[in-house]
Design a protein around this motif. Sequence first.
Motif, PDB file in Angstrom:
ATOM      1  N   MET A   1       0.843  -1.189   0.000  1.00 29.73           N
ATOM      2  CA  MET A   1       0.000   0.000   0.000  1.00 29.73           C
ATOM      3  C   MET A   1       0.885   1.249   0.000  1.00 29.73           C
ATOM      4  SD  MET A   1      -3.036   1.063   2.663  1.00 29.73           S
ATOM      5  CE  MET A   1      -3.821  -0.530   2.447  1.00 29.73           C
ATOM      6  N   LYS A   2       0.652   2.136  -0.946  1.00 27.66           N
ATOM      7  CA  LYS A   2       1.493   3.313  -1.065  1.00 27.66           C
ATOM      8  C   LYS A   2       1.161   4.338   0.017  1.00 27.66           C
ATOM      9  CE  LYS A   2       2.303   2.782  -6.022  1.00 27.66           C
ATOM     10  NZ  LYS A   2       2.216   3.427  -7.355  1.00 27.66           N
ATOM     11  N   LYS A   3       2.184   5.120   0.361  1.00 29.22           N
ATOM     12  CA  LYS A   3       2.011   6.083   1.448  1.00 29.22           C
ATOM     13  C   LYS A   3       0.886   7.065   1.171  1.00 29.22           C
ATOM     14  CE  LYS A   3       6.818   6.071   3.108  1.00 29.22           C
ATOM     15  NZ  LYS A   3       7.374   5.196   2.077  1.00 29.22           N
ATOM     16  N   ARG A   4       0.726   7.468  -0.089  1.00 30.68           N
ATOM     17  CA  ARG A   4      -0.293   8.486  -0.374  1.00 30.68           C
ATOM     18  C   ARG A   4      -1.701   7.979  -0.061  1.00 30.68           C
ATOM     19  NH1 ARG A   4       1.499   7.492  -5.731  1.00 30.68           N
ATOM     20  NH2 ARG A   4      -0.024   6.383  -7.034  1.00 30.68           N
ATOM     21  N   TYR A   5      -1.922   6.666  -0.268  1.00 39.57           N
ATOM     22  CA  TYR A   5      -3.226   6.100   0.068  1.00 39.57           C
ATOM     23  C   TYR A   5      -3.444   6.100   1.578  1.00 39.57           C
ATOM     24  CZ  TYR A   5      -3.142   4.436  -4.763  1.00 39.57           C
ATOM     25  OH  TYR A   5      -3.062   4.361  -6.134  1.00 39.57           O
ATOM     26  N   LEU A   6      -2.380   5.778   2.314  1.00 38.53           N
ATOM     27  CA  LEU A   6      -2.481   5.814   3.770  1.00 38.53           C
ATOM     28  C   LEU A   6      -2.746   7.236   4.268  1.00 38.53           C
ATOM     29  CD1 LEU A   6       0.463   3.416   4.758  1.00 38.53           C
ATOM     30  CD2 LEU A   6      -1.983   2.931   4.890  1.00 38.53           C
ATOM     31  N   ILE A   7      -2.077   8.202   3.646  1.00 35.65           N
ATOM     32  CA  ILE A   7      -2.263   9.603   4.051  1.00 35.65           C
ATOM     33  C   ILE A   7      -3.685  10.056   3.756  1.00 35.65           C
ATOM     34  CG2 ILE A   7      -1.558  11.980   3.563  1.00 35.65           C
ATOM     35  CD1 ILE A   7       1.282  10.902   3.067  1.00 35.65           C
ATOM     36  N   ILE A   8      -4.219   9.676   2.588  1.00 31.96           N
ATOM     37  CA  ILE A   8      -5.597  10.041   2.230  1.00 31.96           C
ATOM     38  C   ILE A   8      -6.582   9.423   3.221  1.00 31.96           C
ATOM     39  CG2 ILE A   8      -7.417   9.742   0.504  1.00 31.96           C
ATOM     40  CD1 ILE A   8      -5.202   9.921  -1.637  1.00 31.96           C
ATOM     41  N   MET A   9      -6.370   8.137   3.547  1.00 30.19           N
ATOM     42  CA  MET A   9      -7.229   7.474   4.533  1.00 30.19           C
ATOM     43  C   MET A   9      -7.151   8.174   5.880  1.00 30.19           C
ATOM     44  SD  MET A   9      -6.479   3.448   3.732  1.00 30.19           S
ATOM     45  CE  MET A   9      -7.336   2.947   5.224  1.00 30.19           C
ATOM     46  N   LEU A  10      -5.939   8.559   6.277  1.00 32.30           N
ATOM     47  CA  LEU A  10      -5.744   9.216   7.562  1.00 32.30           C
ATOM     48  C   LEU A  10      -6.479  10.551   7.620  1.00 32.30           C
ATOM     49  CD1 LEU A  10      -4.228   8.987  10.278  1.00 32.30           C
ATOM     50  CD2 LEU A  10      -2.353  10.247   9.227  1.00 32.30           C
ATOM     51  N   ILE A  11      -6.387  11.320   6.555  1.00 37.91           N
ATOM     52  CA  ILE A  11      -7.065  12.623   6.522  1.00 37.91           C
ATOM     53  C   ILE A  11      -8.580  12.439   6.575  1.00 37.91           C
ATOM     54  CG2 ILE A  11      -7.516  14.660   5.102  1.00 37.91           C
ATOM     55  CD1 ILE A  11      -4.631  14.405   4.066  1.00 37.91           C
ATOM     56  N   GLY A  12      -9.092  11.497   5.780  1.00 37.65           N
ATOM     57  CA  GLY A  12     -10.533  11.259   5.761  1.00 37.65           C
ATOM     58  C   GLY A  12     -11.069  10.806   7.109  1.00 37.65           C
ATOM     59  N   LEU A  13     -10.387   9.856   7.741  1.00 39.76           N
ATOM     60  CA  LEU A  13     -10.827   9.368   9.044  1.00 39.76           C
ATOM     61  C   LEU A  13     -10.677  10.438  10.125  1.00 39.76           C
ATOM     62  CD1 LEU A  13      -9.271   5.790   8.869  1.00 39.76           C
ATOM     63  CD2 LEU A  13     -11.716   6.334   8.916  1.00 39.76           C
ATOM     64  N   SER A  14      -9.667  11.285   9.997  1.00 38.93           N
ATOM     65  CA  SER A  14      -9.484  12.375  10.962  1.00 38.93           C
ATOM     66  C   SER A  14     -10.653  13.353  10.903  1.00 38.93           C
ATOM     67  CB  SER A  14      -8.171  13.110  10.684  1.00 38.93           C
ATOM     68  OG  SER A  14      -7.063  12.250  10.882  1.00 38.93           O
ATOM     69  N   LEU A  15     -11.122  13.645   9.704  1.00 38.60           N
ATOM     70  CA  LEU A  15     -12.283  14.537   9.554  1.00 38.60           C
ATOM     71  C   LEU A  15     -13.529  13.913  10.173  1.00 38.60           C
ATOM     72  CD1 LEU A  15     -11.728  15.851   5.904  1.00 38.60           C
ATOM     73  CD2 LEU A  15     -11.422  17.116   8.043  1.00 38.60           C
ATOM     74  N   VAL A  16     -13.696  12.600   9.966  1.00 35.89           N
ATOM     75  CA  VAL A  16     -14.832  11.914  10.590  1.00 35.89           C
ATOM     76  C   VAL A  16     -14.734  11.999  12.102  1.00 35.89           C
ATOM     77  CG1 VAL A  16     -15.933   9.667  10.944  1.00 35.89           C
ATOM     78  CG2 VAL A  16     -15.161  10.326   8.660  1.00 35.89           C
ATOM     79  N   ILE A 273      -3.896   5.078  11.748  1.00 34.44           N
ATOM     80  CA  ILE A 273      -5.172   4.746  11.109  1.00 34.44           C
ATOM     81  C   ILE A 273      -5.904   3.659  11.893  1.00 34.44           C
ATOM     82  CG2 ILE A 273      -6.198   3.653   9.065  1.00 34.44           C
ATOM     83  CD1 ILE A 273      -4.054   5.119   7.402  1.00 34.44           C
ATOM     84  N   PHE A 274      -5.162   2.646  12.331  1.00 31.06           N
ATOM     85  CA  PHE A 274      -5.781   1.529  13.044  1.00 31.06           C
ATOM     86  C   PHE A 274      -6.443   1.999  14.344  1.00 31.06           C
ATOM     87  CE2 PHE A 274      -5.760  -2.074  15.970  1.00 31.06           C
ATOM     88  CZ  PHE A 274      -6.368  -3.059  15.198  1.00 31.06           C
ATOM     89  N   VAL A 275      -5.731   2.785  15.134  1.00 32.95           N
ATOM     90  CA  VAL A 275      -6.308   3.281  16.393  1.00 32.95           C
ATOM     91  C   VAL A 275      -7.476   4.225  16.108  1.00 32.95           C
ATOM     92  CG1 VAL A 275      -5.852   4.556  18.521  1.00 32.95           C
ATOM     93  CG2 VAL A 275      -4.120   3.016  17.601  1.00 32.95           C
ATOM     94  N   LEU A 276      -7.359   5.016  15.050  1.00 28.87           N
ATOM     95  CA  LEU A 276      -8.434   5.940  14.680  1.00 28.87           C
ATOM     96  C   LEU A 276      -9.694   5.178  14.304  1.00 28.87           C
ATOM     97  CD1 LEU A 276      -8.956   8.947  14.435  1.00 28.87           C
ATOM     98  CD2 LEU A 276      -8.056   8.873  12.108  1.00 28.87           C
ATOM     99  N   VAL A 277      -9.541   4.111  13.522  1.00 29.59           N
ATOM    100  CA  VAL A 277     -10.690   3.284  13.137  1.00 29.59           C
ATOM    101  C   VAL A 277     -11.333   2.659  14.373  1.00 29.59           C
ATOM    102  CG1 VAL A 277     -11.360   1.142  11.966  1.00 29.59           C
ATOM    103  CG2 VAL A 277      -9.910   2.787  10.797  1.00 29.59           C
ATOM    104  N   CYS A 278     -10.510   2.136  15.282  1.00 30.59           N
ATOM    105  CA  CYS A 278     -11.034   1.511  16.499  1.00 30.59           C
ATOM    106  C   CYS A 278     -11.739   2.529  17.389  1.00 30.59           C
ATOM    107  CB  CYS A 278      -9.905   0.835  17.272  1.00 30.59           C
ATOM    108  SG  CYS A 278      -9.224  -0.631  16.468  1.00 30.59           S
TER     109      CYS A 278
END
Length: 317
Positions: A1-16, A273-278
């Motif tokens: 998984m490329k870093k940019r995808y992880l960063i996008i996921m992180l930003i999206g979940l942070s907004l949620v 991301i994992f802790v954010l999802v949990c």
Amino acid sequence: MKKRYLIIMLIGLSLVSIFLGAKNINIMNILSRDREAIHLMVVSRLPRLISILMAGSAMSICGLIMQQISQNKFVSPTTGATIDSAQLGIVIAMVLIPGATTMQKAMVSFVFALGGTFIFMTFLRNLKVKSVIFVPLVGIMFGNIIGSITTYIGYEFEIMQNVGSWMQGNFSMILKGNYELLYLAIPLMILAFVFAHKFTVAGMGEDFATNLGLDYKKIVNLGLVIVSIVTVCVVITAGEIPYIGLIVPNIVSLYKGDNVHENIWDTALFGAIFVLVCDIAARVIIYPYELSVGLTVGVIGSVIFLYLILRRKSYAS
């Protein structure tokens, strides 16, 4: 998984995360300068988000370091007695220093966390059977002994209610002014990035690392100090968050390999991301109330841990 995808996921979940809670606020409240919404965001939602991201990334990097210097994929602050030792240190500080400040608790806890981790590493060096599964079991048993001592002291000195607050991770009480200890983890994470190459070499064994000119013991001790301080900061701020340092580095290594320098960024991002999802799941399951994030992480983490063990055994056979 490329870093940019992880960063996008992180930003999206942070907004949620920052807009999720018992009190509903949205982006329009912020843009319209709603004073109540902005106050809630600054005092509660942003500190909580920062704590989640820092705890997830820092504990994941700690797990990565411990797995390298122990040469075992199932060693982490959870299975290496680091968290249990940190909790014992907090209780000792509460008993010996009534009204102890957060920093005083942190200092005593660090001594115990470092000592407990060193004892575990000593056990590891002297084990005749160094099975990839047997080693973490020894760490878990050692941690349970320390946890029993912590519980006994808690009951003996009637501070069990306070002890219980460190037994399970929870970000619901994070507010501006009581999470800043986590900022101590930032320079330590930077240090981990700087020494990533050397941790990789140390993971190849003492003899090999020494032949390459590496001061093996110095690097191992540095790694243990980083792990101990970061663990103490997380435990005092949010309580015990199990399995993060165990499962995240293993998941990342499945697609990135075992080079610390190559996968440390992915490990930090994936851990956050994992802790954010949990944490989001903990807030959504019984909304508007919430579960302890330690509970959701523990349930999900134990399932993944079991999968990793079975996967490792299938490869071994």
